[in-house]
Design a protein around this motif. Structure first.
Motif, short mmCIF file in Angstrom:
data_model
loop_
_atom_site.label_atom_id
_atom_site.label_comp_id
_atom_site.label_asym_id
_atom_site.label_seq_id
_atom_site.Cartn_x
_atom_site.Cartn_y
_atom_site.Cartn_z
N GLU A 97 0.84 -1.21 0.00
CA GLU A 97 0.00 0.00 0.00
C GLU A 97 0.87 1.25 0.00
OE1 GLU A 97 -3.62 1.79 -0.31
OE2 GLU A 97 -3.52 -0.36 0.10
N SER A 98 1.90 1.28 0.84
CA SER A 98 2.77 2.46 0.88
C SER A 98 3.55 2.61 -0.42
CB SER A 98 3.70 2.42 2.09
OG SER A 98 4.61 1.35 2.00
N THR A 99 3.92 1.50 -1.05
CA THR A 99 4.61 1.56 -2.34
C THR A 99 3.69 2.12 -3.41
OG1 THR A 99 6.00 -0.32 -1.73
CG2 THR A 99 5.83 0.20 -4.08
N PHE A 100 2.44 1.68 -3.44
CA PHE A 100 1.49 2.19 -4.43
C PHE A 100 1.18 3.67 -4.17
CE2 PHE A 100 1.09 -2.04 -5.95
CZ PHE A 100 0.52 -1.95 -7.20
N GLU A 101 1.16 4.10 -2.91
CA GLU A 101 0.96 5.52 -2.62
C GLU A 101 2.14 6.33 -3.17
OE1 GLU A 101 0.25 6.04 1.57
OE2 GLU A 101 -1.55 4.78 1.51
N TYR A 102 3.35 5.83 -2.96
CA TYR A 102 4.54 6.51 -3.49
C TYR A 102 4.49 6.56 -5.02
CZ TYR A 102 9.20 6.98 -5.36
OH TYR A 102 10.27 7.35 -6.12
N LEU A 103 4.18 5.44 -5.67
CA LEU A 103 4.09 5.42 -7.13
C LEU A 103 3.04 6.41 -7.62
CD1 LEU A 103 4.37 1.57 -7.70
CD2 LEU A 103 6.02 3.29 -8.47
N GLY A 104 1.92 6.49 -6.92
CA GLY A 104 0.87 7.44 -7.28
C GLY A 104 1.37 8.88 -7.18
N SER A 105 2.20 9.16 -6.17
CA SER A 105 2.73 10.52 -6.03
C SER A 105 3.69 10.86 -7.16
CB SER A 105 3.40 10.71 -4.66
OG SER A 105 4.65 10.05 -4.60
N VAL A 106 4.47 9.89 -7.61
CA VAL A 106 5.38 10.13 -8.75
C VAL A 106 4.55 10.37 -10.01
CG1 VAL A 106 7.23 9.20 -10.19
CG2 VAL A 106 7.26 8.80 -7.72
N LEU A 107 3.52 9.55 -10.22
CA LEU A 107 2.64 9.76 -11.38
C LEU A 107 2.06 11.16 -11.35
CD1 LEU A 107 0.77 6.33 -11.47
CD2 LEU A 107 2.27 7.23 -13.27
N GLU A 108 1.57 11.58 -10.20
CA GLU A 108 0.95 12.90 -10.07
C GLU A 108 1.95 14.01 -10.38
OE1 GLU A 108 -1.00 15.62 -6.56
OE2 GLU A 108 -1.36 13.45 -6.51
N ARG A 109 3.14 13.92 -9.81
CA ARG A 109 4.16 14.95 -10.06
C ARG A 109 4.59 14.98 -11.52
NH1 ARG A 109 6.51 12.56 -5.27
NH2 ARG A 109 8.27 11.93 -6.56
N ALA A 110 4.43 13.87 -12.21
CA ALA A 110 4.78 13.80 -13.63
C ALA A 110 3.62 14.23 -14.53
CB ALA A 110 5.21 12.38 -13.99
N GLY A 111 2.48 14.59 -13.93
CA GLY A 111 1.33 15.02 -14.72
C GLY A 111 0.47 13.87 -15.19
N SER A 112 0.47 12.78 -14.43
CA SER A 112 -0.27 11.59 -14.81
C SER A 112 -1.09 11.10 -13.62
CB SER A 112 0.74 10.52 -15.27
OG SER A 112 0.09 9.42 -15.84
N SER A 113 -1.70 9.92 -13.77
CA SER A 113 -2.50 9.34 -12.68
C SER A 113 -2.60 7.83 -12.90
CB SER A 113 -3.90 9.96 -12.66
OG SER A 113 -4.66 9.46 -13.76
N TRP A 114 -3.19 7.16 -11.93
CA TRP A 114 -3.40 5.71 -12.07
C TRP A 114 -4.29 5.40 -13.27
CZ3 TRP A 114 -0.26 2.39 -10.17
CH2 TRP A 114 0.41 2.65 -8.99
N ASP A 115 -5.22 6.30 -13.60
CA ASP A 115 -6.11 6.08 -14.74
C ASP A 115 -5.35 6.13 -16.07
OD1 ASP A 115 -8.32 5.85 -13.09
OD2 ASP A 115 -8.84 7.98 -13.27
N ASP A 116 -4.15 6.70 -16.07
CA ASP A 116 -3.37 6.86 -17.30
C ASP A 116 -2.33 5.76 -17.51
OD1 ASP A 116 -4.60 9.34 -18.08
OD2 ASP A 116 -3.52 10.25 -16.40
N VAL A 117 -2.25 4.80 -16.59
CA VAL A 117 -1.26 3.73 -16.72
C VAL A 117 -1.61 2.88 -17.94
CG1 VAL A 117 -0.30 1.65 -15.65
CG2 VAL A 117 -0.71 3.71 -14.27
N ILE A 118 -0.61 2.71 -18.83
CA ILE A 118 -0.84 1.91 -20.04
C ILE A 118 -0.08 0.59 -20.01
CG2 ILE A 118 -1.46 3.82 -21.53
CD1 ILE A 118 1.40 3.93 -22.53
N ASP A 119 0.97 0.52 -19.17
CA ASP A 119 1.73 -0.73 -19.08
C ASP A 119 2.28 -0.88 -17.67
OD1 ASP A 119 3.05 -3.07 -20.43
OD2 ASP A 119 4.83 -2.05 -19.66
N LEU A 120 2.15 -2.06 -17.13
CA LEU A 120 2.64 -2.41 -15.81
C LEU A 120 3.52 -3.65 -15.98
CD1 LEU A 120 2.38 -2.06 -12.64
CD2 LEU A 120 0.46 -3.66 -12.81
#
Length: 162
Positions: free
Chosen positions: A83-106
């Motif tokens: 959970e804390s890792t996904f919160e961190y990843l979400g913060s990086v996405l946000e700072r990059a101008g993206s979001s979880w809804d914009d993930v195209i490849d995992l």
């Protein structure tokens, strides 16, 4: 030396969570690549030592570097750690101008795919909703950080402006 690398890797990974990002604009006439680096000295020094960025933004695509999730003292994976890792990843996405809804490849790398998949899938499904991105899960024998059980790498699009 292995103990030093382990300490650096674990300290670097732990220091990354919650740090603000600094964009380093390496743009030239032929390139519009931007990199995100942590502002905190420790995590930034770790990334500079090993030569990688927290994320790279090129055009309308965001590429996040892999983030390693460690097991607990007994080596088991907890949903809380994920959970804390996904919160961190979400913060990086946000700072990059993206979001979880914009993930195209995992892409995920697992040191024990059968053991880690139930907890990983449960947490992943709280953040990633339909329409689902492409996902490749790979079983590996070890990760860079000793004690690491999963590494998560993400590619996303920049959130379209309205």
């Amino acid at each position: 030396m292995k103990a030093l690398i382990k300490s650096i890797a674990v300290a670097g990974a732990l220091c990354l969570a919650g740090t603000a990002a600094q964009a380093d604009d390496h743009s030239e006439a032929s390139s519009k690549k931007q990199t995100l680096m942590p502002e905190a000295e420790g995590p930034r020094a770790f990334m500079e030592q090993f030569g990688f960025s927290e994320a790279v933004i090129h055009g309308n695509t965001v590429y996040l570097s892999g983030v390693i999730v460690g097991g607990g003292q007994d080596g088991t994976l907890s949903e809380e750690g994920l959970e804390s890792t996904f919160e961190y990843l979400g913060s990086v996405l946000e700072r990059a101008g993206s979001s979880w809804d914009d993930v195209i490849d995992l892409t995920t790398y697992h040191t024990d795919i059968e053991a880690s998949m139930p907890a990983f899938s449960a947490v992943k499904n709280r953040y990633i909703k339909a329409p689902f991105p492409a996902w490749t899960a790979i079983d590996v024998d070890r990760l860079f950080s000793p004690g690491g059980v999963i590494e998560i790498k993400i590619t996303a699009r920049v959130t379209p402006k309205e």
